[in-house]
Design a protein around this motif. Structure first.
Motif: not given
Length: 405
Positions: A14-15, A27-36, A46-50
């Motif tokens: 994810y980096d 940006p976390p305030d704009e997007y709710d990311i589910t990472l597959f 890292a916790p909280g990244r997605v």
């Protein structure tokens, strides 16, 4: 503000989804990311990244081990995003299943399936190698008789995995006895005598906004121990003019496409361009790093923008005037064994990337595809000659420590 829900299918950590200043593409305030992503990438997150992460195994053919709709379950998404070659078709199918916007399978196949793309661009008047779909090597015998040398490759292949250059009938029959390495469909095509290039672009509705043109210096047929694959941007001159015009013509045949494009093209022994293949995604190795250096924009980010309903940038910066040329090298392990670390690594202001994927203790296997490198480096310079010299310096200064097993 309601955040947009994004399913991000990824085959890199994810980096990778960050701008040069470290700020995230999403940006976390704009997007709710589910990472597959691969289990190892999920484990390192890292916790909280997605918002959530879901392990996803991917076969070399590009098929997902568990169907994506089953992994998605009841989750709802506004967008589905993928930037790596083997994930483009799974992403397109998932968009259609979920009924969300973005490129579907019909268009994606033209940028992924080597037979479909050659048929499409040939119908637009683009010169492509003569080719034929095959299910077994012996079916390419007539093409071999006609040209004396052919290339056999998987239709959905990537990273030069399982590509064969066949020079005579005995080699073809040996491949017939050996059989193909995967269950993927295959094609055979004429071998083009000449030089191979890659042209990387940010594209808006089939028009290139920013372009870098580079020449390969090494074969993609095999990846020997202590070997390398190198590329460098070409200097001003007739070759650059021809390839820029060819790139414009090719992209004009897909005026529905926006994002990042990676065109592979030959200049034959008479200097004429011949289409090899076109990917609707960023190139690998050091291509994104060198493109960012030259144009100030990420190919990864440019690939993502149309997939989340946003336009690609209209303007980019020009390459630094004093050192505008760039190049990269993938360096393969010097020998097999257990990786201990590096006794020496190059350091220089012109070294703009140095990636070392192996960790101490990992077993180094024989490279089978282009990306199986022990190091990837990118450099800049005043012209192509200086870049090539600096790539050699990088390889010479790198000392790998390994334990035989």
């Amino acid at each position: 503000m309601t955040r947009q829900r994004v399913a991000l299918l990824s085959h890199v950590g994810y980096d990778a989804y960050r701008h040069d200043d470290g700020s995230p593409f999403f940006p976390p305030d704009e997007y709710d990311i589910t990472l597959f992503a691969r289990p190892r990438d999920v484990a390192q997150l890292a916790p909280g990244r997605v918002s959530r992460s879901i392990p996803m195994d991917l076969h070399p053919s590009g098929e997902v081990a568990v169907p994506l709709p089953a992994l998605v379950g009841d989750l709802k998404f506004d967008w589905v995003v993928a930037t790596q070659e083997r994930l483009l078709l799974p992403a397109a199918r998932l968009r259609e299943t979920l009924g969300v916007g973005g490129m579907g399978t019909e268009h994606t196949l033209l940028l992924r399936d080597k037979v479909a793309m050659k048929r499409h661009f040939s119908s637009c008047g683009i010169r492509v190698p003569e080719f034929t779909p095959i299910s077994e090597p012996h079916e390419a015998e007539a093409l071999l008789d006609k040209f004396g040398r052919i290339v056999i490759k998987p239709v959905l292949g990537s990273s030069s995995l399982d590509v064969h250059i066949v020079r005579d009938l005995s080699e073809l029959m040996r491949l017939q006895r050996q059989g193909f390495a995967s269950s993927d469909r295959y094609e055979a095509e004429e071998f083009i005598e000449g030089r191979q290039f890659h042209v990387d672009s940010v594209v808006k509705n089939g028009v290139p906004v920013a372009v870098s043109v580079s020449q390969y210096l090494d074969s993609h047929e095999s990846f020997p121990l202590n070997g390398q694959v190198r590329s460098h941007t070409i200097d001003d001159g007739p070759d650059l003019d021809v390839l820029l015009e060819f790139n414009r013509t090719v992209l004009g045949c897909i005026d529905w496409f926006s994002g990042a494009a990676h065109l592979e093209v030959f200049l034959d022994d008479r200097g004429r361009p011949v289409f090899c293949e076109l990917g609707g995604r960023p190139g690998g190795a050091g291509i994104d790093t060198t493109f960012r250096y030259r144009h100030g924009v990420s190919l990864y980010f440019s690939s993502i923008l149309p997939q989340i309903g946003r336009p690609v940038p209209d303007r980019v910066r020009q390459a630094p005037a004093d050192q505008p040329a760039t190049g990269w090298v993938m360096i393969y392990p010097p020998r097999l064994g257990r990786f201990d670390g590096f006794d020496a690594l190059p350091r220089a202001e012109w070294l703009i990337q140095l990636t070392t994927p192996y960790r101490p203790g990992e077993l180094v296997r024989r490279p089978r595809q282009a990306k199986d490198a022990i190091a990837v480096a990118s450099v800049c310079g005043k012209d192509s000659r200086e870049v090539v010299d600096r790539l050699a310096e990088v390889k010479d200064e790198m000392v790998v420590s390994m334990t035989p097993v």
